[in-house]
Design a protein around this motif. Structure first.
Motif, PDB file in Angstrom:
ATOM      1  N   ALA A 463      76.292  10.382  15.441  1.00  0.00           N
ATOM      2  CA  ALA A 463      75.220   9.334  15.079  1.00  0.00           C
ATOM      3  C   ALA A 463      75.556   8.073  16.305  1.00  0.00           C
ATOM      4  O   ALA A 463      74.555   7.356  16.632  1.00  0.00           O
ATOM      5  CB  ALA A 463      75.797   8.704  13.730  1.00  0.00           C
ATOM      6  N   GLY A 464      76.635   7.926  16.663  1.00  0.00           N
ATOM      7  CA  GLY A 464      76.840   6.706  17.499  1.00  0.00           C
ATOM      8  C   GLY A 464      76.100   7.146  19.015  1.00  0.00           C
ATOM      9  O   GLY A 464      75.615   6.389  19.848  1.00  0.00           O
ATOM     10  N   THR A 467      72.470   6.573  18.683  1.00  0.00           N
ATOM     11  CA  THR A 467      72.061   5.285  18.747  1.00  0.00           C
ATOM     12  C   THR A 467      72.187   4.710  20.160  1.00  0.00           C
ATOM     13  O   THR A 467      71.047   4.122  20.690  1.00  0.00           O
ATOM     14  CB  THR A 467      72.995   4.383  17.997  1.00  0.00           C
ATOM     15  OG1 THR A 467      73.167   4.735  16.726  1.00  0.00           O
ATOM     16  CG2 THR A 467      72.999   2.697  17.874  1.00  0.00           C
ATOM     17  N   LEU A 470      68.950   5.990  21.893  1.00  0.00           N
ATOM     18  CA  LEU A 470      67.780   5.060  21.437  1.00  0.00           C
ATOM     19  C   LEU A 470      67.798   4.116  22.102  1.00  0.00           C
ATOM     20  O   LEU A 470      66.705   3.665  22.695  1.00  0.00           O
ATOM     21  CB  LEU A 470      67.658   5.077  20.040  1.00  0.00           C
ATOM     22  CG  LEU A 470      67.374   6.432  19.141  1.00  0.00           C
ATOM     23  CD1 LEU A 470      67.394   6.288  17.795  1.00  0.00           C
ATOM     24  CD2 LEU A 470      65.893   6.892  19.583  1.00  0.00           C
ATOM     25  N   GLN A 471      69.193   3.366  22.193  1.00  0.00           N
ATOM     26  CA  GLN A 471      68.896   2.006  22.812  1.00  0.00           C
ATOM     27  C   GLN A 471      68.294   2.195  24.455  1.00  0.00           C
ATOM     28  O   GLN A 471      68.042   1.372  25.101  1.00  0.00           O
ATOM     29  CB  GLN A 471      70.308   1.552  22.986  1.00  0.00           C
ATOM     30  CG  GLN A 471      70.635   0.847  21.740  1.00  0.00           C
ATOM     31  CD  GLN A 471      72.132   0.455  21.664  1.00  0.00           C
ATOM     32  OE1 GLN A 471      73.030   0.580  22.460  1.00  0.00           O
ATOM     33  NE2 GLN A 471      72.486  -0.590  20.991  1.00  0.00           N
ATOM     34  N   LEU A 541      65.803   4.666  14.428  1.00  0.00           N
ATOM     35  CA  LEU A 541      66.678   3.451  14.211  1.00  0.00           C
ATOM     36  C   LEU A 541      65.428   2.210  13.552  1.00  0.00           C
ATOM     37  O   LEU A 541      64.818   1.864  14.582  1.00  0.00           O
ATOM     38  CB  LEU A 541      67.550   3.179  15.187  1.00  0.00           C
ATOM     39  CG  LEU A 541      68.383   1.948  15.128  1.00  0.00           C
ATOM     40  CD1 LEU A 541      69.438   2.068  13.892  1.00  0.00           C
ATOM     41  CD2 LEU A 541      68.982   1.524  16.394  1.00  0.00           C
ATOM     42  N   ASP A 544      68.969  -1.938  10.930  1.00  0.00           N
ATOM     43  CA  ASP A 544      70.377  -1.335  10.822  1.00  0.00           C
ATOM     44  C   ASP A 544      70.578   0.008  10.384  1.00  0.00           C
ATOM     45  O   ASP A 544      71.555   0.497   9.992  1.00  0.00           O
ATOM     46  CB  ASP A 544      71.330  -2.268  10.324  1.00  0.00           C
ATOM     47  CG  ASP A 544      71.186  -2.525   8.690  1.00  0.00           C
ATOM     48  OD1 ASP A 544      70.033  -1.851   8.209  1.00  0.00           O
ATOM     49  OD2 ASP A 544      71.900  -2.955   8.215  1.00  0.00           O
ATOM     50  N   LEU A 546      69.918   3.987  10.652  1.00  0.00           N
ATOM     51  CA  LEU A 546      69.516   5.316  11.536  1.00  0.00           C
ATOM     52  C   LEU A 546      69.438   6.458  10.696  1.00  0.00           C
ATOM     53  O   LEU A 546      70.166   6.876   9.742  1.00  0.00           O
ATOM     54  CB  LEU A 546      70.885   5.332  12.423  1.00  0.00           C
ATOM     55  CG  LEU A 546      70.711   6.548  13.369  1.00  0.00           C
ATOM     56  CD1 LEU A 546      69.859   6.530  14.349  1.00  0.00           C
ATOM     57  CD2 LEU A 546      72.097   6.855  14.040  1.00  0.00           C
ATOM     58  N   VAL A 559      74.005   1.018  11.119  1.00  0.00           N
ATOM     59  CA  VAL A 559      74.691   0.756  12.339  1.00  0.00           C
ATOM     60  C   VAL A 559      74.668  -0.951  12.493  1.00  0.00           C
ATOM     61  O   VAL A 559      73.625  -1.432  12.665  1.00  0.00           O
ATOM     62  CB  VAL A 559      73.593   1.264  13.470  1.00  0.00           C
ATOM     63  CG1 VAL A 559      74.231   1.345  14.726  1.00  0.00           C
ATOM     64  CG2 VAL A 559      73.523   3.076  13.244  1.00  0.00           C
ATOM     65  N   ARG A 561      75.428  -3.397  15.389  1.00  0.00           N
ATOM     66  CA  ARG A 561      75.702  -3.585  16.867  1.00  0.00           C
ATOM     67  C   ARG A 561      75.795  -4.978  17.254  1.00  0.00           C
ATOM     68  O   ARG A 561      75.424  -5.871  16.625  1.00  0.00           O
ATOM     69  CB  ARG A 561      74.308  -3.084  17.769  1.00  0.00           C
ATOM     70  CG  ARG A 561      73.816  -1.631  17.303  1.00  0.00           C
ATOM     71  CD  ARG A 561      72.418  -1.330  17.857  1.00  0.00           C
ATOM     72  NE  ARG A 561      71.342  -1.970  16.687  1.00  0.00           N
ATOM     73  CZ  ARG A 561      69.971  -1.897  16.905  1.00  0.00           C
ATOM     74  NH1 ARG A 561      69.549  -1.067  17.890  1.00  0.00           N
ATOM     75  NH2 ARG A 561      69.473  -2.132  15.863  1.00  0.00           N
ATOM     76  N   LEU A 566      79.311  -0.617  18.720  1.00  0.00           N
ATOM     77  CA  LEU A 566      78.670  -0.164  17.600  1.00  0.00           C
ATOM     78  C   LEU A 566      79.593   0.218  16.430  1.00  0.00           C
ATOM     79  O   LEU A 566      80.603   0.931  16.842  1.00  0.00           O
ATOM     80  CB  LEU A 566      78.054   1.348  17.903  1.00  0.00           C
ATOM     81  CG  LEU A 566      77.135   1.438  19.297  1.00  0.00           C
ATOM     82  CD1 LEU A 566      76.638   2.686  19.667  1.00  0.00           C
ATOM     83  CD2 LEU A 566      75.952   0.264  18.978  1.00  0.00           C
ATOM     84  N   LEU A 568      79.466   2.572  12.993  1.00  0.00           N
ATOM     85  CA  LEU A 568      78.481   3.427  12.289  1.00  0.00           C
ATOM     86  C   LEU A 568      79.266   3.498  10.935  1.00  0.00           C
ATOM     87  O   LEU A 568      80.473   3.555  10.652  1.00  0.00           O
ATOM     88  CB  LEU A 568      78.665   4.682  13.004  1.00  0.00           C
ATOM     89  CG  LEU A 568      77.949   4.991  14.154  1.00  0.00           C
ATOM     90  CD1 LEU A 568      76.582   4.505  14.059  1.00  0.00           C
ATOM     91  CD2 LEU A 568      78.568   4.274  15.257  1.00  0.00           C
TER      92      LEU A 568
END
Length: 663
Positions: A463-464, A467, A470-471, A541, A544, A546, A559, A561, A566, A568
Motif C-alpha cells: 500500500a505504501g 501511494t 500515485l504521488q 487515493l 487520506d 487509499l 494514509v 502523509r 507515509l 499506512l
C-alpha cells in the motif's frame, strides 16, 4: 465569581483552564519560563508574564515570582493546575496571605492530605483501610533500611509529596534498597522540591481505582464516581477510564463512602482525588490523596457532563456545590490515553524537538483532545513530554474502545518519536479489552505491546508503494499541465533505459532500507519485494483513504502523509515509512562502537559515578541523567577501563553527546 485569575502552570492544563474561563467571561493571566515564551498557554491567555529560566526551579516552582505577577496584573485568584506548586501548602498559604483566592484546598487541609505519609496516618485513624508501612519523619538511611526489613519485600518507596508516577520504586531485596532510595529521593527533590519518602508493603496484582471528591465551604461533600487507572508503566498511568469494569455496585458504594468520609474528616474544600489500590479479592486500601485536579479528570467530565474546572472556580468563589450526591449523573463510558513524545522501542526514552506534523482527530461528541501544543511547537527537555490527551466517550465500554482505536488510527506525529503505536496495541490487548489488567501487567509483559513481525506487513508495504506511485503520477499530471509538457521529466510511468516499465523504490523503516521493484502505471502495478509478487489494481487515493485490490483482494487503508513520510493504517496496524532515494543506505552507522558512551537524549547530568582509570563491568552505572523530570541511568556497554569522562554533574547535554570513553 472572579473577574481575572492567574494560572500558575503550563501546557494542556493551563489551556484547559483558559477555555473554561473564556466561556465564563473571566480574563486569564499566564506565566511562562524562558523555554515557554511561544507556548500555547501564553498565546491563548489574555496576558502573559515571564517568571524565569527554563528549569522548573527557576520558574514554575517560584511562588514569589508568581505572586508578584498576580499582584501586578490585578488577578483575584490563582489556579495551580496540577504538578509544580499545586500541592504546596506554603504556596497556598502565601496566596491567601496576599489577599488572593487559591483555587484549591487551604494550606491546612493540604498539609493533612498533601503528604502521602500524613494522609495515610489520618486515614488509618479515621478507619479507612491502609497498607502496612512506614510514614515516619526520621528519614535517615539506617532507619529507613530497618523499617524496610520490618515491612518485608517486595516493598514500595514513594515520594511523600509527589504524584504522577514520579519518585516511586519497587524494591525486591534489602541489598538493593539504598541505591533505589537515593535515586527516588533525587527524583522527588527535583520534581517536587522535597525528598521525603514513605515505605509500604507492595500489594501484588492490584487494581488502581480513584474516587473524585468535591466539597464546598457550606458543608456539602460528595463524590463524582470512580476512575480506574490500572494500565500503568512504571507507575505512570497510560489509560484511564470511567466507570471501572472491575467494581461491583456494592464495592463502588463502599469506596465512594470511604472517599467522602476521608474528605469530611479533614474539612476538605474544592476538588480532590482519593486513590485506592484494590486486591484481586476486592479488598481496597487507601493509597494517597491528591489535593488538586487530576490529569485524567476529563473521563469524569464526559461521564457526568460536568465541567470540573468551573466547579473549582465556583467553590473558590464561596458558591455552594450545585448538586446533591443522589443527583450526580453517570452516563456511558469514557477512556483517556496520553500521547507522549517518547520511544517505546528504546525503553520509552522521552523525546524532544519540533512537532513537524501533529495530526489528531477532530473534536466531536465522541472525541475530545486536550493539548498544550500545536503543529510547529517544540517539545522541550525541561518538562513532561506529553503532547496531548485523547479522550473518547460512547454509550458503553465496547463502543468506547472502538472509538479509541479509530481515534488513534487518525493520529500521526512527525518530529520526535511518539507512543501512538504502543497505545494502539494497548487498546486491542486482551487484558484491556477484557478489563483484567492490573498495575504491574505492562511491566511484566511489556514485550506483548511491542512491534512484532506480522503477516500483514507486506500488505501495508505494498500500500505504501502504491501511494508513492500515485504521488509520482500526480507529479506527472502537473508536469503535463506545465509550460513544457513534452519534457521527458514529465513521464512518470517507470520507464528506465534497458528496463522498460521497471521502477525501483526504497523506503526507510526503523533504520533499515527496504527495496522494492515496481512495474506499470495508471493505477495498475506489479510490486516485487523479498521474492514475493503483488498485483495492485484499481488503486485510488481520495483524501487520506487509499482503496485498491491486492492480488484480487479489495483492501482499504488510511494514509497520513508528511513530505516523504507515509503512515499506512489498515484499521488495526500502522506502518510508517520514509521514501528515500534508491541509492541511500540505512542510517545509524557505527557511532563509535562500544568504546564511546553517548547521551541517549537531551538532558542534564545529575550524577557522575565514573572516573578516568576506573575498571568497569558490563551494565555498570556510569552516570545518571535527568530529562522531563525523570532519571535515566547511563551504563557501560562492556567491561573495560574508563579512558575519559567528558561530563560533569549539572551539565546540560544534547542527544548523542559523548559522555564517557573506554580504552
Amino acid at each position: 465569581m472572579f473577574d481575572k485569575i492567574l494560572i500558575a502552570n503550563r501546557g494542556e492544563i493551563a489551556c484547559r483552564v483558559i477555555r473554561t474561563c473564556r466561556r465564563l467571561g473571566i480574563r486569564t493571566v499566564a506565566v511562562y519560563s524562558e523555554a515557554d515564551a511561544d507556548a500555547q498557554h501564553v498565546r491563548q491567555a489574555d496576558e502573559a508574564w515571564p517568571i524565569g529560566g527554563p528549569r522548573p526551579q527557576e520558574s514554575y516552582l517560584r511562588g514569589d515570582a508568581i505572586l508578584d505577577v498576580a499582584k501586578k496584573s490585578g488577578a483575584q485568584a490563582i489556579h495551580p493546575g496540577y504538578g509544580f506548586l499545586s500541592e504546596n501548602a506554603d504556596f497556598a498559604d502565601a496566596v491567601a496571605a496576599a489577599g488572593l483566592a487559591f483555587i484549591g484546598p487551604s494550606g491546612a487541609s493540604m498539609r493533612k492530605m498533601g503528604s502521602k505519609a500524613g494522609a495515610k496516618d489520618l486515614m488509618d485513624a479515621a478507619g479507612v483501610p491502609v497498607v502496612p508501612g512506614y510514614t515516619g519523619e526520621d528519614q535517615s538511611p539506617n532507619t529507613l533500611s530497618r523499617e524496610a526489613a520490618r515491612i518485608g519485600f517486595p516493598l514500595m518507596i514513594k515520594a511523600a509529596h509527589g504524584g504522577g508516577g514520579k519518585g516511586m520504586r519497587i524494591v525486591h531485596g534489602l541489598e538493593d534498597f539504598i541505591a533505589q532510595l537515593e535515586s527516588c529521593q533525587r527524583e522527588a527533590a527535583n520534581a517536587f522540591g522535597r525528598d521525603r519518602v514513605l515505605l509500604e508493603r507492595y500489594v501484588q496484582s492490584p487494581r488502581h481505582i480513584e474516587i473524585q471528591v468535591f466539597a464546598d465551604a457550606h458543608g456539602r461533600t460528595l463524590h463524582l464516581n470512580e476512575r480506574e487507572c490500572s494500565a500503568q508503566r512504571r507507575y505512570q498511568k497510560v489509560l484511564e477510564e470511567s466507570p471501572s469494569p472491575f467494581l461491583t455496585p456494592e464495592l463502588r458504594a463502599a469506596m465512594g463512602d470511604a472517599a467522602v468520609k476521608a474528605a469530611r474528616a479533614i474539612d476538605y474544600v474544592n476538588a480532590g482525588t482519593v486513590e485506592f489500590i484494590v486486591d484481586p479479592a476486592g479488598q481496597f486500601y487507601f493509597m494517597e490523596i491528591n489535593t488538586r485536579l487530576q490529569v485524567e479528570h476529563p473521563v469524569t467530565e464526559l461521564t457526568t457532563g460536568l465541567d470540573l474546572v468551573e466547579w473549582q472556580l465556583r467553590v473558590a468563589a464561596a458558591e455552594a456545590l450545585p448538586l446533591a450526591q443522589e443527583d450526580v449523573p453517570q452516563r456511558g463510558h469514557a477512556i483517556e490515553v496520553r500521547l507522549y513524545a517518547e520511544d517505546p522501542e528504546a525503553g520509552f526514552l522521552p523525546g524532544s524537538g519540533r512537532l513537524e506534523k501533529l495530526s489528531l482527530p477532530p473534536p466531536s461528541p465522541h472525541v475530545r483532545i486536550d493539548s498544550g501544543v500545536v503543529e510547529g511547537d517544540t517539545v522541550t527537555i525541561f518538562y513532561d513530554p506529553m503532547i496531548a490527551k485523547l479522550i473518547v466517550w460512547d454509550e458503553d465500554r465496547p463502543r468506547a474502545l472502538a472509538r479509541l482505536r479509530d481515534a488513534l488510527a487518525g493520529c500521526d506525529i512527525a518530529g520526535p518519536k511518539s507512543n501512538i503505536g504502543f497505545l494502539e496495541r494497548l487498546a486491542r490487548h486482551a487484558a484491556v479489552v477484557d478489563g483484567t489488567i492490573d498495575t504491574g501487567y505492562l511491566d511484566r509483559h511489556l514485550d506483548e505491546f511491542m512491534p512484532a513481525d506480522r503477516a500483514d506487513a507486506p500488505m501495508l508495504l505494498a500500500a505504501g508503494a502504491a501511494t508513492l506511485l500515485l504521488q509520482e503520477a500526480d507529479a506527472r499530471r502537473q508536469a503535463v499541465a506545465s509550460a513544457d509538457p513534452t519534457s521527458p521529466w514529465a513521464i512518470a510511468d517507470g520507464w528506465r533505459l534497458g528496463h522498460a516499465g521497471q521502477r525501483p523504490l526504497a523506503f526507510q523503516h526503523r533504520g533499515d532500507t527496504v527495496q522494492l521493484l515496481a512495474h506499470g502505471s495508471g493505477g495498475r502495478y506489479q510490486i516485487e519485494h523479498d521474492g514475493a509478487h503483488y498485483a495492485l489494481e484499481g488503486v485510488q487515493l481520495t483524501g487520506d483513504a487509499l482503496g485498491l485490490r491486492i492480488n484480487g483482494q479489495a483492501r482499504r487503508f488510511r494514509v497520513l502523509r508528511h513530505g516523504p513520510r507515509l503512515t499506512l493504517h489498515d484499521g488495526e496496524h500502522r506502518l510508517t515509512l520514509e521514501a528515500v532515494p534508491v541509492y541511500r543506505r540505512a542510517d545509524g552507522g557505527d557511532m563509535g562502537g562500544d568504546a564511546r558512551i553517548i547521551a541517549p537524549m537531551p538532558g542534564r547530568v545529575v550524577l557522575v559515578k565514573a572516573r578516568a582509570g576506573d575498571e568497569v563491568e558490563t551494565g555498570q552505572e556510569l552516570l545518571v541523567m535527568e530529562a522531563m523530570k525523570m532519571e535515566l541511568a547511563v551504563k557501560a556497554p562492556r567491561s573495560g577501563v574508563v579512558a575519559e569522562v567528558r561530563a560533569s554533574a549539572g551539565d546540560f547535554v544534547e542527544a548523542d553527546t559523548v559522555l564517557v570513553t573506554l580504552e
